[in-house]
Enzyme design. Structure first.
Site, PDB file in Angstrom:
ATOM      1  N   GLU A  63     -69.705 -49.864  14.775  1.00  0.00           N
ATOM      2  CA  GLU A  63     -68.378 -49.591  14.204  1.00  0.00           C
ATOM      3  C   GLU A  63     -67.651 -50.903  13.959  1.00  0.00           C
ATOM      4  O   GLU A  63     -67.726 -51.822  14.766  1.00  0.00           O
ATOM      5  CB  GLU A  63     -67.591 -48.684  15.163  1.00  0.00           C
ATOM      6  CG  GLU A  63     -66.105 -48.606  14.944  1.00  0.00           C
ATOM      7  CD  GLU A  63     -65.691 -48.015  13.595  1.00  0.00           C
ATOM      8  OE1 GLU A  63     -66.299 -47.026  13.137  1.00  0.00           O
ATOM      9  OE2 GLU A  63     -64.755 -48.561  12.982  1.00  0.00           O
ATOM     10  N   TYR A  86     -71.389 -46.333  11.638  1.00  0.00           N
ATOM     11  CA  TYR A  86     -70.001 -45.964  11.290  1.00  0.00           C
ATOM     12  C   TYR A  86     -69.512 -44.943  12.327  1.00  0.00           C
ATOM     13  O   TYR A  86     -69.067 -43.861  11.978  1.00  0.00           O
ATOM     14  CB  TYR A  86     -69.906 -45.370   9.875  1.00  0.00           C
ATOM     15  CG  TYR A  86     -70.662 -46.147   8.826  1.00  0.00           C
ATOM     16  CD1 TYR A  86     -70.026 -47.156   8.103  1.00  0.00           C
ATOM     17  CD2 TYR A  86     -72.012 -45.896   8.559  1.00  0.00           C
ATOM     18  CE1 TYR A  86     -70.717 -47.883   7.144  1.00  0.00           C
ATOM     19  CE2 TYR A  86     -72.706 -46.616   7.607  1.00  0.00           C
ATOM     20  CZ  TYR A  86     -72.052 -47.605   6.899  1.00  0.00           C
ATOM     21  OH  TYR A  86     -72.751 -48.312   5.955  1.00  0.00           O
ATOM     22  N   CYS A 112     -46.330 -32.655  -4.782  1.00  0.00           N
ATOM     23  CA  CYS A 112     -46.987 -33.432  -3.740  1.00  0.00           C
ATOM     24  C   CYS A 112     -48.432 -33.722  -4.144  1.00  0.00           C
ATOM     25  O   CYS A 112     -49.067 -32.925  -4.804  1.00  0.00           O
ATOM     26  CB  CYS A 112     -46.940 -32.641  -2.439  1.00  0.00           C
ATOM     27  SG  CYS A 112     -47.922 -33.341  -1.128  1.00  0.00           S
ATOM     28  N   CYS A 149     -44.963 -29.961   6.379  1.00  0.00           N
ATOM     29  CA  CYS A 149     -46.178 -29.708   5.618  1.00  0.00           C
ATOM     30  C   CYS A 149     -46.933 -28.578   6.314  1.00  0.00           C
ATOM     31  O   CYS A 149     -47.115 -28.597   7.530  1.00  0.00           O
ATOM     32  CB  CYS A 149     -47.017 -30.978   5.605  1.00  0.00           C
ATOM     33  SG  CYS A 149     -48.672 -30.713   5.027  1.00  0.00           S
ATOM     34  N   CYS A 174     -68.012 -37.966   3.183  1.00  0.00           N
ATOM     35  CA  CYS A 174     -66.761 -37.370   2.689  1.00  0.00           C
ATOM     36  C   CYS A 174     -66.607 -37.649   1.205  1.00  0.00           C
ATOM     37  O   CYS A 174     -65.572 -37.378   0.621  1.00  0.00           O
ATOM     38  CB  CYS A 174     -65.572 -37.927   3.473  1.00  0.00           C
ATOM     39  SG  CYS A 174     -65.489 -39.712   3.427  1.00  0.00           S
ATOM     40  N   CYS A 182     -52.221 -31.369  -1.870  1.00  0.00           N
ATOM     41  CA  CYS A 182     -52.977 -30.132  -2.063  1.00  0.00           C
ATOM     42  C   CYS A 182     -53.178 -29.851  -3.550  1.00  0.00           C
ATOM     43  O   CYS A 182     -52.301 -29.292  -4.200  1.00  0.00           O
ATOM     44  CB  CYS A 182     -52.236 -28.955  -1.438  1.00  0.00           C
ATOM     45  SG  CYS A 182     -52.153 -29.021   0.344  1.00  0.00           S
ATOM     46  N   CYS A 210     -46.641 -23.565  -0.314  1.00  0.00           N
ATOM     47  CA  CYS A 210     -45.724 -24.677  -0.078  1.00  0.00           C
ATOM     48  C   CYS A 210     -44.839 -24.880  -1.307  1.00  0.00           C
ATOM     49  O   CYS A 210     -45.344 -24.994  -2.420  1.00  0.00           O
ATOM     50  CB  CYS A 210     -46.527 -25.941   0.210  1.00  0.00           C
ATOM     51  SG  CYS A 210     -45.527 -27.422   0.267  1.00  0.00           S
ATOM     52  N   GLN A 250     -61.424 -37.588  13.275  1.00  0.00           N
ATOM     53  CA  GLN A 250     -61.417 -36.529  12.258  1.00  0.00           C
ATOM     54  C   GLN A 250     -60.117 -35.739  12.329  1.00  0.00           C
ATOM     55  O   GLN A 250     -59.641 -35.431  13.427  1.00  0.00           O
ATOM     56  CB  GLN A 250     -62.600 -35.589  12.492  1.00  0.00           C
ATOM     57  CG  GLN A 250     -63.957 -36.235  12.290  1.00  0.00           C
ATOM     58  CD  GLN A 250     -64.336 -36.356  10.824  1.00  0.00           C
ATOM     59  OE1 GLN A 250     -63.577 -35.983   9.930  1.00  0.00           O
ATOM     60  NE2 GLN A 250     -65.505 -36.899  10.564  1.00  0.00           N
ATOM     61  N   ASP A 262     -72.266 -41.987   8.905  1.00  0.00           N
ATOM     62  CA  ASP A 262     -71.043 -41.257   8.561  1.00  0.00           C
ATOM     63  C   ASP A 262     -70.051 -42.262   7.978  1.00  0.00           C
ATOM     64  O   ASP A 262     -69.024 -42.562   8.584  1.00  0.00           O
ATOM     65  CB  ASP A 262     -70.474 -40.590   9.831  1.00  0.00           C
ATOM     66  CG  ASP A 262     -69.241 -39.745   9.542  1.00  0.00           C
ATOM     67  OD1 ASP A 262     -68.893 -39.554   8.368  1.00  0.00           O
ATOM     68  OD2 ASP A 262     -68.623 -39.263  10.514  1.00  0.00           O
TER      69      ASP A 262
HETATM   70  N1  SAH Z   1     -68.410 -40.969  12.880  1.00  0.00           N
HETATM   71  C1  SAH Z   1     -67.025 -41.118  13.189  1.00  0.00           C
HETATM   72  C2  SAH Z   1     -66.244 -41.967  12.191  1.00  0.00           C
HETATM   73  C3  SAH Z   1     -66.455 -41.706  10.739  1.00  0.00           C
HETATM   74  S1  SAH Z   1     -65.280 -42.462   9.639  1.00  0.00           S
HETATM   75  C4  SAH Z   1     -66.374 -39.779  13.349  1.00  0.00           C
HETATM   76  O1  SAH Z   1     -66.910 -38.775  12.927  1.00  0.00           O
HETATM   77  O2  SAH Z   1     -65.296 -39.710  13.928  1.00  0.00           O
HETATM   78  C5  SAH Z   1     -66.043 -43.935   9.155  1.00  0.00           C
HETATM   79  C6  SAH Z   1     -65.940 -45.047  10.170  1.00  0.00           C
HETATM   80  O3  SAH Z   1     -66.629 -46.166   9.628  1.00  0.00           O
HETATM   81  C7  SAH Z   1     -64.528 -45.532  10.467  1.00  0.00           C
HETATM   82  O4  SAH Z   1     -64.345 -45.533  11.855  1.00  0.00           O
HETATM   83  C8  SAH Z   1     -64.498 -46.960   9.911  1.00  0.00           C
HETATM   84  O5  SAH Z   1     -63.697 -47.824  10.673  1.00  0.00           O
HETATM   85  C9  SAH Z   1     -65.957 -47.353   9.987  1.00  0.00           C
HETATM   86  N2  SAH Z   1     -66.437 -48.400   9.062  1.00  0.00           N
HETATM   87  C10 SAH Z   1     -65.996 -48.686   7.819  1.00  0.00           C
HETATM   88  N3  SAH Z   1     -66.765 -49.629   7.251  1.00  0.00           N
HETATM   89  C11 SAH Z   1     -67.728 -49.951   8.156  1.00  0.00           C
HETATM   90  C12 SAH Z   1     -68.830 -50.866   8.134  1.00  0.00           C
HETATM   91  N4  SAH Z   1     -69.090 -51.622   7.084  1.00  0.00           N
HETATM   92  N5  SAH Z   1     -69.615 -50.920   9.234  1.00  0.00           N
HETATM   93  C13 SAH Z   1     -69.362 -50.142  10.320  1.00  0.00           C
HETATM   94  N6  SAH Z   1     -68.331 -49.276  10.381  1.00  0.00           N
HETATM   95  C14 SAH Z   1     -67.517 -49.167   9.314  1.00  0.00           C
END
Ligand code: SAH
Length: 548
Positions: free
Chosen positions: A336, A315, A79, A163, A412, A82, A73, A286, A385
């Site tokens: 969530e 989450y 930027c 991009c 992550c 990356c 790029c 994702q 997650d």
């Molecule tokens: N497992 C899902 C989302 C993961 S991202 C997937 O793989 O697609 C993390 C998620 O946590 C987001 O959707 C965000 O809105 C949520 N989140 C953030 N803080 C939170 C909390 N305190 N309790 C519950 N969910 C939360």
């Protein structure tokens, strides 16, 4: 030879920090050089000097590293997206694995020698993998409208509509929007003056369905000539949803809460495996669908389901992992925080005819303890997650109380993952499997999945040593532990900071400090005061861990 600001010097790059900058050493002094690759011998220009370390700009590569490649790029250096475009893809994978391993050992205090790492899952094609892009709009030097990306750590827009991580349709969509703005006199938003209408454009594409979503984030509630813009965009193959997002705040948060639908159902859909997902503009999904499928397959494998299990997916976003697991579990509960995402999750369950799931809207750290206290819920497997800041201590505490057979942690952020694994391991769990999945080629980011299960630990010992109620968790509730903050500061600035300094800055920021923690014993007692340079570094760490 003493190097001063603006001096040019030669140095061998021996290592890289977690942000992807090259590290070189001269007479014990550490240089951080962005865009330099481990193994390069470079000429660099000193731009900022501190006591024991400094930052330099890469001027010339004298001897390239065997892992150096030509960035594909043209905007790669300016930027912020990356950080590793000058590095061979295989070397990036090794870099990421090492980054995670370092975190687990240094921050999590886990034994690196026995950590059960499995080989990182790389991408087959590391280009054009992103299904989502958010382009800021602004004014170019000649007054024209530009769209692109922010330059690293700034809010200066680099004009770049194609991009190489994003889909080819992005550029066509941006051109149509720019043309419409020119025709109707719509101005891009200006952060300084809070004037102008178009702030960002969010584009999403369902890779398996081909469906496209465009959402214009605006400093207002409507746009001139909306009908014409819709007509122009609708002509694109796959266009499914066009909407506005209202964001009138003086903020650098991209999306506001309110959506105005212009055309279509307000969402697009996509498949992961056999499951179809509906995705609305405000929901998390994702960004790399190809790798996501591999990640979720791994989550399913780690969960070890036989069809009899009760599973909690914390989450859960739009229910992605939950629905994946539901096919093999007795029942799955998802939690969530974003209401739109929960709505999507329920709709997704219905859409796929999956009945053995239930979704709760709220914070994982509130829903889980409340359900545990009130309804004595139980779990065989808990999947988490969380976003970058990791799990809240109340959430981890409840997981320990619920004592599921297995915990699957998808993360992550290696630093907060390490912090949380420490708590779970102290609570009697053992790390059984660890694997990185590369979802973000050319950037320093990496996804990690960890399987924990109940270790063969004497239960009495756990109660004595690991009762969370008895521990001083005050520092933990504030987002990160003292060792984590020290580690972060050292990694990013090369400075060593004491517990005393951290607690001083915590107080300054209004963060509660554990009772009597480093409080002066008497009013007149003299304590060293944290120097400004260290204060700045500590504040940066607080920001990183979401404490301020
Ligand atoms: N497992 C899902 C989302 C993961 S991202 C997937 O793989 O697609 C993390 C998620 O946590 C987001 O959707 C965000 O809105 C949520 N989140 C953030 N803080 C939170 C909390 N305190 N309790 C519950 N969910 C939360």
């Amino acid at each position: 030879m003493e190097i001063k600001k603006n001096d040019t010097f030669t140095v061998q790059i021996e290592d890289m920090n977690e942000d992807g900058a090259g590290i070189g050493k001269l007479d014990g002094f550490i240089w951080f050089i962005k865009d330099a690759v481990c193994g390069d011998r470079v000429e660099a220009k000193a731009i900022k000097l501190k006591k024991t370390y400094g930052y330099a700009r890469l001027m010339r590569i004298l001897v390239p590293s065997e892992n150096r490649v030509k960035p594909a790029c043209p905007a790669a250096r300016q930027c912020g997206g990356c950080q590793l475009q000058a590095m061979r893809y295989e070397a990036q994978l090794a870099f990421k694995e090492r980054k995670v391993q370092n975190s687990l050992v240094r921050i999590g205090g886990l034994d690196g020698g026995v950590l059960p790492f499995e080989l990182i899952i790389g991408m087959e094609n590391p280009w054009r993998y992103r299904n989502k892009a958010q382009f800021p709009f602004g004014q170019g030097k000649d007054g024209g409208i530009i769209a692109g990306f922010y330059a690293g750590r700034t809010h200066t827009i680099i004009e770049q509509e194609d991009c190489l991580l994003g889909v080819e349709e992005n550029q066509t969509i941006l051109t149509l929007i720019r043309e419409h703005m020119k025709k109707t006199g719509i101005r891009p938003y200006d952060e300084e003056t809070h004037q102008g209408l178009i702030r960002h454009v969010l584009i999403r594409k369902g890779f398996r369905t081909g469906e496209l979503m465009v959402c214009l984030v605006i400093n207002g509630r409507s746009i001139p000539g909306a009908g014409e813009l819709v007509d122009a965009l609708r002509k694109l193959e796959g266009m499914t949803s066009i909407s506005l997002n209202v964001n009138r705040e003086k903020t650098n948060v991209i999306m506001g809460r309110e959506l105005v639908n212009l055309w279509g159902p307000g969402c697009i859909s996509d498949y992961i495996g056999r499951i179809r997902y509906r995705i609305s503009p405000l929901s998390f999904y994702q960004v790399n669908p190809v790798q996501t499928e591999k990640l979720y397959a791994l989550a399913l494998e780690y969960a070890g389901l036989t069809g009899k299990e009760t599973v909690w997916d914390l989450y859960c976003g739009i229910g992605t992992i939950s629905l994946f697991l539901a096919e093999r579990a007795r029942f799955v509960y998802g939690v969530e925080i974003v209401p739109e995402a929960v709505k999507d999750a329920r709709e997704n369950a219905r859409l796929n005819g999956i009945k053995n799931v239930e979704f709760f809207e709220g914070k994982a750290e509130e829903i889980l303890p409340a359900q545990y206290e009130k309804n004595q819920i139980r779990a065989d497997v808990i999947v988490v997650d969380p976003p970058r800041k990791g799990c809240d201590v109340a959430c981890l505490d409840t997981i320990l109380k619920m004592s599921p057979q297995r915990v699957v942690y998808v993360s992550c952020d290696p630093a907060t993952l390490a912090r949380d694994l420490r708590v779970l391991c102290d609570g009697g769990y053992e790390v059984k499997r660890v694997r990185c999945v590369d979802m973000f080629a050319w950037s320093v980011h990496v996804e990690t999945i960890v399987l924990l299960s109940k270790g063969e630990v004497d239960s009495k010992k756990i109660r004595v040593e690991f009762s969370l109620e008895d521990m001083d968790m005050s520092e933990f509730q504030d987002g990160a532990t003292y060792p984590q903050i020290k580690e972060y500061v050292l990694e990013h600035t090369g400075l060593k900071v004491s517990n005393l300094y951290i607690s001083q800055i915590k107080r300054k920021c209004g963060i509660e400090v554990g009772k009597n923690y480093n409080l002066p014993k008497a009013e007149d007692s003299r304590q060293p005061q944290c120097p400004p340079e260290k204060e700045k570094a500590i504040r940066e760490a607080f920001k990183y861990f979401g404490m301020i």
